[in-house]
Design a protein around this motif. Structure first.
Motif, PDB file in Angstrom:
ATOM      1  N   TYR A 117       0.752  -1.237   0.298  1.00 46.54           N
ATOM      2  CA  TYR A 117      -0.095   0.544   0.114  1.00 46.54           C
ATOM      3  C   TYR A 117       0.443   1.224   0.289  1.00 46.54           C
ATOM      4  CZ  TYR A 117      -3.322   3.592   1.617  1.00 46.54           C
ATOM      5  OH  TYR A 117      -4.005   4.564   2.350  1.00 46.54           O
ATOM      6  N   ASP A 118       1.612   1.712   0.464  1.00 52.51           N
ATOM      7  CA  ASP A 118       2.549   2.173   0.550  1.00 52.51           C
ATOM      8  C   ASP A 118       3.696   2.383  -0.341  1.00 52.51           C
ATOM      9  OD1 ASP A 118       4.605   4.498   2.743  1.00 52.51           O
ATOM     10  OD2 ASP A 118       5.928   2.596   1.453  1.00 52.51           O
ATOM     11  N   LEU A 121       1.204   4.075  -2.869  1.00 47.85           N
ATOM     12  CA  LEU A 121       0.319   5.805  -3.064  1.00 47.85           C
ATOM     13  C   LEU A 121       1.972   6.282  -3.523  1.00 47.85           C
ATOM     14  CD1 LEU A 121      -0.436   5.557   0.383  1.00 47.85           C
ATOM     15  CD2 LEU A 121      -2.070   5.447  -1.153  1.00 47.85           C
ATOM     16  N   TYR A 125       0.788   7.808  -6.465  1.00 45.73           N
ATOM     17  CA  TYR A 125       0.026   9.621  -6.215  1.00 45.73           C
ATOM     18  C   TYR A 125       1.101   9.823  -5.167  1.00 45.73           C
ATOM     19  CZ  TYR A 125      -5.046   7.200  -6.601  1.00 45.73           C
ATOM     20  OH  TYR A 125      -5.872   6.549  -7.505  1.00 45.73           O
ATOM     21  N   GLN A 128       0.027  13.769  -3.296  1.00 46.36           N
ATOM     22  CA  GLN A 128      -0.692  13.469  -1.930  1.00 46.36           C
ATOM     23  C   GLN A 128       0.093  12.072  -1.020  1.00 46.36           C
ATOM     24  OE1 GLN A 128      -1.812  12.688  -5.387  1.00 46.36           O
ATOM     25  NE2 GLN A 128      -2.820  14.911  -5.491  1.00 46.36           N
ATOM     26  N   TYR A 129       1.678  11.564  -1.021  1.00 50.62           N
ATOM     27  CA  TYR A 129       1.952  10.815  -0.580  1.00 50.62           C
ATOM     28  C   TYR A 129       2.350  11.163   0.771  1.00 50.62           C
ATOM     29  CZ  TYR A 129       5.078   7.608   1.176  1.00 50.62           C
ATOM     30  OH  TYR A 129       6.054   6.741   1.709  1.00 50.62           O
ATOM     31  N   MET A 131       1.101  13.269   2.375  1.00 51.30           N
ATOM     32  CA  MET A 131       0.093  13.296   3.120  1.00 51.30           C
ATOM     33  C   MET A 131      -0.864  12.289   3.829  1.00 51.30           C
ATOM     34  SD  MET A 131      -3.506  16.357   1.779  1.00 51.30           S
ATOM     35  CE  MET A 131      -4.027  14.943   0.745  1.00 51.30           C
ATOM     36  N   TRP A 132      -0.449  11.278   3.022  1.00 51.64           N
ATOM     37  CA  TRP A 132      -1.682  10.136   3.184  1.00 51.64           C
ATOM     38  C   TRP A 132      -0.636   9.768   4.005  1.00 51.64           C
ATOM     39  CZ3 TRP A 132      -3.770   9.342  -2.329  1.00 51.64           C
ATOM     40  CH2 TRP A 132      -4.694  10.134  -2.164  1.00 51.64           C
ATOM     41  N   MET A 133       0.535   9.435   4.409  1.00 54.39           N
ATOM     42  CA  MET A 133       1.558   8.697   4.754  1.00 54.39           C
ATOM     43  C   MET A 133       2.071   9.545   5.549  1.00 54.39           C
ATOM     44  SD  MET A 133       1.986   5.643   5.130  1.00 54.39           S
ATOM     45  CE  MET A 133       1.117   4.353   3.928  1.00 54.39           C
ATOM     46  N   SER A 134       1.167   9.804   6.122  1.00 52.98           N
ATOM     47  CA  SER A 134       1.802  10.677   7.290  1.00 52.98           C
ATOM     48  C   SER A 134       2.555  10.233   8.563  1.00 52.98           C
ATOM     49  CB  SER A 134       0.908  12.115   8.297  1.00 52.98           C
ATOM     50  OG  SER A 134       0.346  11.090   8.436  1.00 52.98           O
ATOM     51  N   THR A 137      -0.259   7.380  10.801  1.00 58.09           N
ATOM     52  CA  THR A 137      -0.801   6.830   9.806  1.00 58.09           C
ATOM     53  C   THR A 137       0.479   5.292   9.647  1.00 58.09           C
ATOM     54  OG1 THR A 137      -2.045   8.694   8.391  1.00 58.09           O
ATOM     55  CG2 THR A 137      -1.248   6.241   7.281  1.00 58.09           C
TER      56      THR A 137
END
Length: 330
Positions: A117-118, A121, A125, A128-129, A131-134, A137
């Motif tokens: 999944y990492d 992303l 993406y 947005q990486y 932001m989504w994989m903070s 998270t």
């Protein structure tokens, strides 16, 4: 037939090989030391260097810790039994090993799914990486992988340990949950249902998710630039190698436990039993350490930093000059 709760289990696959047992002991001990050394080295390298404090490498730390955990659940007891004349294992220790080994397998698959999944992303993406994989998270995904494995295996061991057993002989070199369930005289419907659900969630669901993410990554690479394809190949090849290897090893383990393998040579059966727990912990550090360029660069930098002071000592007249240049370059 009489049934009871046995206080010990006997691992019946061990057989007398004379003096060769000392050679097997040394080989497995060396393998265990290599596994510990390789995984600990990469954990230290990633934790010490701030440039590697990224989600992908933090997931690798979790994976390497799991390799250490799974190996430690197998090797110490295995090494003791190779040299021992008695192959009886106290029931609490046997169930502890069952918990450790099955938890290792569950955490491994969930961790590999999280890593896919990492990568999905990061490649599909990239804007947005971050932001989504903070950080929160990343920590949550690592915690979910470990909590899932612990909870599922706690339930499994609780159900198995409550069964009434008609025997205490396990035909493996380690304690295995399915081998214990096969000894049961009481109703095993709940245990079997839990086992089936666990296999579907722990093995089937992660594999489907991993192949889905790689399908999406492949579509992006086909339509993307050369730089995108190179990034995907460099970061996904080690992960895909690990997934395929662990899947094949898991299938060997499942087939051996569910089907009659008495026609197979004993040594081959023992090798297949150990393959699942030994090759993956040794393969992952090698694959990720050699394939990921950042880890390679950091390791080579550490090695060169260790060697440079010894070079300055070889030329006494230029010690100060060499030390000055080394300090400036560092």
């Amino acid at each position: 037939m009489n049934h009871t709760n046995w206080s010990y289990f006997t691992l019946a696959v061990y057989f007398d090989i004379g003096l060769l047992k000392y050679l097997c002991f040394l080989f497995l001990l060396l393998l265990y030391v290599c596994i510990i050394g390789a995984n600990v080295l990469l954990i230290v390298v990633i934790c010490v260097n701030r440039t590697l404090h990224e989600p992908m490498y933090l997931f690798l730390v979790s994976l390497f810790v799991n390799e250490l955990y799974g190996s430690s659940g197998l090797f110490p007891l295995l090494l003791v039994h190779i040299l021992s004349e008695s192959h009886a294992v106290p029931a609490p220790l046997c169930f502890l090993q069952i918990f450790s080994l099955h938890c290792y397998g569950a955490v491994e698959y969930i961790s590999l799914a999280v890593m896919s999944y990492d990568r999905y992303l990061a490649i599909c993406y990239p804007l947005q990486y971050n932001m989504w994989m903070s950080c929160s998270t990343t920590a949550m995904l690592i915690a979910v992988a470990w909590l899932y494995g612990i909870i599922v295996c706690l339930v499994m061991v609780t159900l198995s340990s409550s069964l009434q057993l008609c025997g205490n002989i396990i035909y493996k070199v380690y304690c295995d949950n399915f081998s214990v369930v096969k000894l049961a005289c009481s109703d095993v419907t709940v245990v079997n249902i839990h086992g089936l659900i666990t296999i579907l969630i722990s093995l089937g669901t992660p594999l489907i998710f991993i192949f889905y993410t790689y399908f999406k990554i492949l579509m992006v690479c086909v339509c993307g630039s050369k730089q995108t394809r190179q990034k995907a190949i460099s970061t996904c090849t080690p992960h895909l190698t690990s997934v395929l290897h662990f899947t094949v090893a898991s299938l060997f383990e499942l087939l051996q436990g569910r089907f009659d393998m008495t026609g197979m040579p004993m040594l081959l059966r023992i090798f297949l039993s150990l393959y699942w727990f030994t090759c993956q912990p040794l393969l992952n550090p090698l694959v990720y350490g050699l394939k990921l360029s950042k880890i390679r660069l950091v390791c080579s930098g550490l090695l060169s930093a260790v060697r440079k002071p010894s070079r300055t000592q070889c030329v006494p007249p230029l010690v100060n000059k060499c030390n000055t240049v080394w300090f400036m370059s560092a």
